[in-house]
Scaffold this motif. Structure first.
Motif, PDB file in Angstrom:
ATOM      1  N   ALA A 211       0.829  -1.187   0.172  1.00 54.97           N
ATOM      2  CA  ALA A 211       0.114  -0.076  -0.106  1.00 54.97           C
ATOM      3  C   ALA A 211       0.972   1.203  -0.031  1.00 54.97           C
ATOM      4  N   THR A 212       2.026   1.278   0.688  1.00 53.16           N
ATOM      5  CA  THR A 212       3.093   2.308   0.400  1.00 53.16           C
ATOM      6  C   THR A 212       4.486   1.652   0.497  1.00 53.16           C
ATOM      7  N   GLY A 213       5.397   2.356  -0.206  1.00 55.41           N
ATOM      8  CA  GLY A 213       6.626   2.028  -0.317  1.00 55.41           C
ATOM      9  C   GLY A 213       7.109   1.089  -1.563  1.00 55.41           C
ATOM     10  N   VAL A 214       8.163   0.415  -1.296  1.00 58.34           N
ATOM     11  CA  VAL A 214       8.770  -0.411  -2.375  1.00 58.34           C
ATOM     12  C   VAL A 214       9.100  -1.728  -1.938  1.00 58.34           C
ATOM     13  N   MET A 215       8.730  -2.767  -2.331  1.00 61.26           N
ATOM     14  CA  MET A 215       9.138  -4.265  -2.115  1.00 61.26           C
ATOM     15  C   MET A 215      10.228  -4.858  -3.067  1.00 61.26           C
ATOM     16  N   VAL A 216      11.255  -5.490  -2.614  1.00 63.14           N
ATOM     17  CA  VAL A 216      12.069  -6.337  -3.627  1.00 63.14           C
ATOM     18  C   VAL A 216      11.876  -7.685  -3.030  1.00 63.14           C
ATOM     19  N   VAL A 217      11.365  -8.760  -3.950  1.00 60.01           N
ATOM     20  CA  VAL A 217      11.269 -10.030  -3.860  1.00 60.01           C
ATOM     21  C   VAL A 217      12.204 -10.852  -4.572  1.00 60.01           C
ATOM     22  N   ASP A 218      13.034 -11.711  -3.687  1.00 62.01           N
ATOM     23  CA  ASP A 218      13.980 -12.450  -4.402  1.00 62.01           C
ATOM     24  C   ASP A 218      13.562 -14.035  -4.003  1.00 62.01           C
ATOM     25  N   THR A 219      13.704 -14.768  -5.245  1.00 59.74           N
ATOM     26  CA  THR A 219      13.686 -16.376  -5.275  1.00 59.74           C
ATOM     27  C   THR A 219      14.800 -16.697  -5.810  1.00 59.74           C
TER      28      THR A 219
ATOM     29  N   PRO B 239       5.392   1.081  -5.658  1.00 61.05           N
ATOM     30  CA  PRO B 239       4.225   1.565  -4.786  1.00 61.05           C
ATOM     31  C   PRO B 239       2.788   1.061  -5.592  1.00 61.05           C
ATOM     32  N   GLU B 240       2.115   0.699  -4.753  1.00 55.26           N
ATOM     33  CA  GLU B 240       0.540   0.462  -4.854  1.00 55.26           C
ATOM     34  C   GLU B 240       0.420  -0.516  -6.079  1.00 55.26           C
ATOM     35  N   ARG B 241       1.400  -1.299  -6.265  1.00 53.99           N
ATOM     36  CA  ARG B 241       1.225  -2.804  -7.122  1.00 53.99           C
ATOM     37  C   ARG B 241       1.308  -3.834  -6.126  1.00 53.99           C
ATOM     38  N   ALA B 242       1.394  -5.234  -6.675  1.00 54.00           N
ATOM     39  CA  ALA B 242       1.529  -6.378  -5.925  1.00 54.00           C
ATOM     40  C   ALA B 242       2.137  -7.310  -6.478  1.00 54.00           C
TER      41      ALA B 242
ATOM     42  N   VAL C  51       7.286   0.159   3.720  1.00 55.56           N
ATOM     43  CA  VAL C  51       6.240  -0.511   3.431  1.00 55.56           C
ATOM     44  C   VAL C  51       5.141  -0.894   4.591  1.00 55.56           C
ATOM     45  N   SER C  52       3.928  -0.775   4.006  1.00 53.77           N
ATOM     46  CA  SER C  52       2.614  -1.352   4.745  1.00 53.77           C
ATOM     47  C   SER C  52       2.048  -2.113   3.829  1.00 53.77           C
ATOM     48  N   THR C  53       1.888  -3.414   4.103  1.00 55.34           N
ATOM     49  CA  THR C  53       1.270  -4.416   3.079  1.00 55.34           C
ATOM     50  C   THR C  53      -0.286  -4.771   3.758  1.00 55.34           C
ATOM     51  N   ARG C  54      -0.752  -5.327   2.542  1.00 52.27           N
ATOM     52  CA  ARG C  54      -2.064  -5.970   2.612  1.00 52.27           C
ATOM     53  C   ARG C  54      -1.947  -7.158   1.873  1.00 52.27           C
ATOM     54  N   SER C  55      -1.897  -8.315   2.451  1.00 53.30           N
ATOM     55  CA  SER C  55      -1.676  -9.741   1.948  1.00 53.30           C
ATOM     56  C   SER C  55      -2.819 -10.381   1.934  1.00 53.30           C
ATOM     57  N   LEU C  56      -2.902 -11.447   1.358  1.00 54.87           N
ATOM     58  CA  LEU C  56      -4.083 -12.402   1.075  1.00 54.87           C
ATOM     59  C   LEU C  56      -3.363 -13.616   0.895  1.00 54.87           C
ATOM     60  N   TYR C  57      -3.439 -14.729   2.059  1.00 51.17           N
ATOM     61  CA  TYR C  57      -2.823 -16.000   2.005  1.00 51.17           C
ATOM     62  C   TYR C  57      -3.924 -16.742   1.322  1.00 51.17           C
ATOM     63  N   ILE C  58      -3.675 -17.674   0.298  1.00 52.21           N
ATOM     64  CA  ILE C  58      -4.806 -18.272  -0.592  1.00 52.21           C
ATOM     65  C   ILE C  58      -4.542 -19.835  -0.417  1.00 52.21           C
ATOM     66  N   GLU C  59      -5.422 -20.428  -0.237  1.00 49.26           N
ATOM     67  CA  GLU C  59      -5.389 -22.084  -0.225  1.00 49.26           C
ATOM     68  C   GLU C  59      -5.192 -22.351  -1.922  1.00 49.26           C
ATOM     69  N   PRO C  60      -4.092 -23.203  -2.120  1.00 46.11           N
ATOM     70  CA  PRO C  60      -3.560 -23.369  -3.697  1.00 46.11           C
ATOM     71  C   PRO C  60      -4.873 -24.120  -4.559  1.00 46.11           C
ATOM     72  N   ASP C  61      -5.716 -24.771  -3.640  1.00 48.51           N
ATOM     73  CA  ASP C  61      -6.712 -25.371  -4.486  1.00 48.51           C
ATOM     74  C   ASP C  61      -7.877 -24.529  -4.882  1.00 48.51           C
ATOM     75  N   ALA C  62      -7.763 -23.288  -4.362  1.00 49.32           N
ATOM     76  CA  ALA C  62      -8.821 -22.201  -4.774  1.00 49.32           C
ATOM     77  C   ALA C  62      -8.356 -21.334  -5.784  1.00 49.32           C
ATOM     78  N   VAL C  63      -7.317 -21.515  -6.335  1.00 49.69           N
ATOM     79  CA  VAL C  63      -6.485 -20.683  -7.391  1.00 49.69           C
ATOM     80  C   VAL C  63      -5.806 -21.518  -8.414  1.00 49.69           C
ATOM     81  N   PRO C  64      -6.288 -22.411  -9.113  1.00 44.03           N
ATOM     82  CA  PRO C  64      -5.368 -23.383 -10.122  1.00 44.03           C
ATOM     83  C   PRO C  64      -4.953 -22.541 -11.244  1.00 44.03           C
ATOM     84  N   TRP C  65      -5.233 -21.453 -11.263  1.00 39.73           N
ATOM     85  CA  TRP C  65      -4.807 -20.379 -12.388  1.00 39.73           C
ATOM     86  C   TRP C  65      -3.721 -19.587 -11.862  1.00 39.73           C
ATOM     87  N   TRP C  66      -3.117 -19.716 -10.339  1.00 44.26           N
ATOM     88  CA  TRP C  66      -2.129 -18.980 -10.141  1.00 44.26           C
ATOM     89  C   TRP C  66      -0.945 -19.140 -10.953  1.00 44.26           C
TER      90      TRP C  66
END
Length: 257
Positions: A43-51, A60-63, A79-94
């Motif tokens: 919701a604010t700031g910048v995140m850097v995600v590594d895998t 900012p304001e992306r996900a 950063v202030s985050t808003r996360s959704l943690y989602i059961e994999p079976d609910a999003v086979p298109w992920w």
């Protein structure tokens, strides 16, 4: 829910668990993974995600969509985050790998509303409808190109991660080749085969990604100079070609209401 550890509620029988979290500047969530898929919105700031496969810079304001059981690390820059943690079976298109997406106004408002839910929110009525609509809205999002891949080979991955930590326009293919004890031609051919781009193209994209968090606190001209561009116009042109929008969209003044 706000500032609630996922481990405390992961067992709750809900396909979507919304959690908002506030992080101190520069906080790093070290390498970890979740059983669930994660929609991580800054919701604010910048995140850097590594895998293991790459680095995703989330303006900012992306996900970013993170697949279930994907080991990852997140650096939070204001950063202030808003996360959704989602059961994999609910999003086979992920998606099968991390993906940066935009967050339009409707999705943003749904995330705000869901943040007020308790873990065992009602599946029917307003709360259940919002949870279902969130998944529909996320499924409609198109990928944004804020990503650079990391080669699988340990020596090339080491070069790339070191460069991401300290991008330098003066680094050359010859310097990288010498560090891997290869000729420049052989190194360039091998790097292109593993990374999908030439080393020079990869480094340019890495520098442009590094510009995104810098734009929070510095002007376009200052950032362009820091990452090796001779003029603000040259930096703006390169940034716009890479990401489809000018760097001015990511400055502090552009993010103010």
């Amino acid at each position: 829910m706000r500032n609630v550890p996922l481990a405390e509620v992961d067992h709750v029988d809900r396909a979507v668990l919304p959690i908002g979290t506030d992080y101190p500047p520069g906080h790093v969530l070290d390498w970890h993974e979740h059983r669930r898929a994660q929609f991580l919105h800054g919701a604010t700031g910048v995140m850097v995600v590594d895998t293991a496969d790459g680095t995703w810079t989330v303006p900012p304001e992306r996900a970013v969509l993170i697949p279930a059981a994907t080991r990852h690390r997140v650096r939070m820059l204001g950063v202030s985050t808003r996360s959704l943690y989602i059961e994999p079976d609910a999003v086979p298109w992920w998606p099968g790998s991390c993906t940066v997406v935009d967050v339009p106004p409707l999705l943003r408002e749904l995330l705000l509303a869901a943040e007020e839910f308790e873990a065992d929110y009602s599946r029917s009525g307003r709360e259940g409808s919002i949870a279902a609509l969130l998944l529909y809205e996320i499924a409609e999002r198109a990928p944004l190109p804020f990503h650079v891949g990391i080669p699988a080979a340990a020596d090339l991955a080491g070069l790339c991660r070191a460069y991401l930590a300290a991008p330098d326009a003066g680094v050359t293919n010859a310097a990288w080749a010498a560090r891997t004890a290869m000729s420049e031609r052989a190194f360039t051919r091998r790097f292109r085969a593993e990374a999908g781009d030439s080393p020079a193209v990869w480094r340019t994209r890495a520098r442009l990604l590094a510009a995104v968090p810098l734009l929070r606190t510095a002007s376009v001209s200052e950032v362009g100079a820091r990452i090796g561009y001779a003029s603000p116009a040259a930096f703006t042109a390169a940034f716009t070609r890479a990401f489809g929008m000018p760097p001015s969209r990511f400055t502090a003044s552009a993010s103010r209401p």
